[in-house]
Design an enzyme around this catalytic site. Structure first.
Site, PDB file in Angstrom:
ATOM      1  N   LYS A 175       0.829   0.941  13.740  1.00 25.61           N
ATOM      2  CA  LYS A 175       0.563   1.889  12.619  1.00 25.61           C
ATOM      3  C   LYS A 175       1.680   3.237  13.012  1.00 25.61           C
ATOM      4  CE  LYS A 175      -4.263   1.599  11.453  1.00 25.61           C
ATOM      5  NZ  LYS A 175      -5.377   2.305  11.937  1.00 25.61           N
ATOM      6  N   LYS A 232      -0.127 -11.346   6.087  1.00 29.08           N
ATOM      7  CA  LYS A 232      -1.457 -10.962   6.322  1.00 29.08           C
ATOM      8  C   LYS A 232      -1.592  -9.884   5.000  1.00 29.08           C
ATOM      9  CE  LYS A 232      -4.717  -7.527   7.987  1.00 29.08           C
ATOM     10  NZ  LYS A 232      -5.003  -6.538   8.118  1.00 29.08           N
ATOM     11  N   LYS A 272      -3.456  -3.254   2.503  1.00 27.45           N
ATOM     12  CA  LYS A 272      -2.950  -2.175   1.469  1.00 27.45           C
ATOM     13  C   LYS A 272      -1.820  -1.744   1.934  1.00 27.45           C
ATOM     14  CE  LYS A 272      -7.662  -0.618   2.164  1.00 27.45           C
ATOM     15  NZ  LYS A 272      -8.294  -0.161   3.488  1.00 27.45           N
TER      16      LYS A 272
HETATM   17  P1  ADP Z   1      -5.875  -2.919   5.257  1.00 22.94           P
HETATM   18  O1  ADP Z   1      -5.104  -3.900   6.535  1.00 22.94           O
HETATM   19  O2  ADP Z   1      -5.655  -3.423   3.703  1.00 22.94           O
HETATM   20  O3  ADP Z   1      -5.561  -1.608   5.378  1.00 22.94           O
HETATM   21  P2  ADP Z   1      -8.481  -2.470   6.587  1.00 22.94           P
HETATM   22  O4  ADP Z   1      -7.864  -2.306   7.746  1.00 22.94           O
HETATM   23  O5  ADP Z   1      -8.834  -0.941   5.738  1.00 22.94           O
HETATM   24  O6  ADP Z   1      -7.578  -3.343   5.593  1.00 22.94           O
HETATM   25  O7  ADP Z   1      -9.473  -3.509   6.850  1.00 22.94           O
HETATM   26  C1  ADP Z   1     -10.854  -3.387   6.368  1.00 22.94           C
HETATM   27  C2  ADP Z   1     -11.788  -4.716   6.661  1.00 22.94           C
HETATM   28  O8  ADP Z   1     -11.175  -5.809   5.857  1.00 22.94           O
HETATM   29  C3  ADP Z   1     -11.605  -4.969   8.082  1.00 22.94           C
HETATM   30  O9  ADP Z   1     -12.693  -5.550   8.746  1.00 22.94           O
HETATM   31  C4  ADP Z   1     -10.500  -5.849   8.157  1.00 22.94           C
HETATM   32  O10 ADP Z   1     -10.372  -6.702   9.550  1.00 22.94           O
HETATM   33  C5  ADP Z   1     -10.688  -6.657   6.873  1.00 22.94           C
HETATM   34  N1  ADP Z   1      -9.340  -7.372   6.507  1.00 22.94           N
HETATM   35  C6  ADP Z   1      -8.383  -6.574   6.057  1.00 22.94           C
HETATM   36  N2  ADP Z   1      -7.132  -7.421   5.624  1.00 22.94           N
HETATM   37  C7  ADP Z   1      -7.780  -8.575   5.821  1.00 22.94           C
HETATM   38  C8  ADP Z   1      -7.167  -9.867   5.518  1.00 22.94           C
HETATM   39  N3  ADP Z   1      -5.962 -10.021   4.893  1.00 22.94           N
HETATM   40  N4  ADP Z   1      -7.944 -10.986   5.985  1.00 22.94           N
HETATM   41  C9  ADP Z   1      -9.039 -10.955   6.468  1.00 22.94           C
HETATM   42  N5  ADP Z   1      -9.628  -9.715   6.695  1.00 22.94           N
HETATM   43  C10 ADP Z   1      -9.131  -8.688   6.540  1.00 22.94           C
END
Ligand code: ADP
Ligand code: TRP
Length: 324
Positions: A110, A194, A197
């Site tokens: 991050k 991956k 957001k």
């Molecule tokens: P982002 O990476 O979009 O900010 P978050 O970190 O808020 O997403 O993730 C929220 C939940 O969704 C977590 O449990 C995370 O592991 C899951 N998650 C986020 N992106 C993915 C992805 N591309 N594939 C599978 N699970 C995901």
């Protein structure tokens, strides 16, 4: 069995969140008592816009309800409606070794991506441990990127139990297990990385039709011509299609990839069609919820009451164990 998970309201939910976390969390409602929350304290580490934080938090609650979270079976609440979790974070931080936090990948990632290197961002895993331990959680459904945070939670719980778990209190914390869906460990985004957001490569669960079509049509592919046979397994189009299509439909697409004669544009159109159809019932449900003013607030209020009830029990144990 107590099941718990949280999701940050740092942006709009995408289909990676859906398949990685929301869908398994909804399915687990049949297996035990569920506690699901909107991690707004966590989101403060990246979002410093009060209006956006408030709006996103409600929107995340709305979207997960639309995706099938059933408030009759699960407690849905805002993390900040259980402020005892911040007290537990402090107490846990006094037994958390610095070295444990220094090894966290997500802090380094991050900061490398430009988030401010605050003490809050650094101690993020301790707050997450508190979230999990304060409800005596057994199982935590998350995406693969959260695996290390779950290991840290267990390390912190063990350390705390060793330090304070003497008689007459016994073991203070239960050790939670992660549940990571193998098939949807990492849902790829429109660029093949991956979906996240923070990478601008998402397909949102409840995006507008036109925008969603545009996102799908913008997916990155190799430059094989229409006639050429194509590899299905490595194609993002095929990977996303297999998440929303039946196994027969998936086999059919695989066949046409291997045979050649279909261009990526046509596969993308087919993917968009399926994707739009897949989320149709959830869009309908979302419209219904929006028609009922006060519904989301009532659900969150009820969830917070239930969560506070559990948190109070665990905090009694913790305060007694440490001598507060
Ligand atoms: P982002 O990476 O979009 O900010 P978050 O970190 O808020 O997403 O993730 C929220 C939940 O969704 C977590 O449990 C995370 O592991 C899951 N998650 C986020 N992106 C993915 C992805 N591309 N594939 C599978 N699970 C995901
Ligand atoms: N850190 C998680 C994420 O970014 C969100 C979260 C906060 C969480 N507290 C939690 C997930 C407790 C599971 C359990 O996705």
């Amino acid at each position: 069995m107590r099941i718990l998970s949280g999701i940050q309201p740092s942006g709009i939910l995408h289909i990676g969140n859906y398949f990685g976390m929301i869908k398994p969390a909804v399915a687990l409602q049949a297996k035990g008592e569920c506690f699901y929350f909107v991690a707004n304290y966590h989101a403060l580490t990246s979002l410093r816009d009060p209006k956006a934080l408030r709006e996103n938090s409600r929107r995340v609650a709305l979207d997960v309800l639309a995706c099938g979270l059933d408030p009759e079976r699960s407690a849905l609440f805002l993390q900040s409606d259980v402020p005892q979790v911040a007290e537990l974070t402090w107490i846990l931080s006094t037994v958390t070794p610095m070295g444990l936090l220094e090894r966290a990948h997500s802090y380094k990632d991050k900061v490398a991506r430009g988030l401010p290197a605050s003490a809050g961002l650094f101690t993020y895993p301790v707050l997450m441990a508190a979230d999990i331990l304060i409800y005596d959680s057994d199982l935590v459904p998350v995406g693969k990127d959260q695996k290390q945070h779950l290991e840290m939670t267990r390390d912190i719980a063990v350390k705390f139990n060793e330090t304070f778990g003497s008689e007459p209190h016994g073991q203070i914390f239960k050790l939670p297990e992660p549940q990571i869906q193998a098939a949807t460990e990492t849902v790829p985004g429109v660029d093949g990385q991956k979906m996240s957001k923070s990478y601008g490569n998402t397909i949102d669960i409840f995006g507008e039709e036109k925008e969603t079509r545009k996102r799908v049509m913008s997916m990155v592919t190799d430059s094989k011509p229409v006639e050429a046979p194509k590899e299905a397994a490595s194609s993002t189009i095929f990977q996303l299609y297999s998440l929303v299509a039946t196994s027969d439909e998936t086999a059919e697409m695989r066949g046409r990839f291997e045979k050649g004669g279909t261009g990526y544009g046509d596969f993308k159109k087919q993917l968009f069609g399926k994707l739009w159809e897949y989320f149709e019932p959830m869009r309908k449900r979302r419209e219904e919820i929006l028609k009922e003013p006060g519904y989301i607030d009532a659900v969150l209020e009820r969830g917070a009451l239930r969560a506070n009830e559990e948190a109070t029990k665990v905090m009694k144990r913790v305060r007694a164990a440490v001598g507060l």
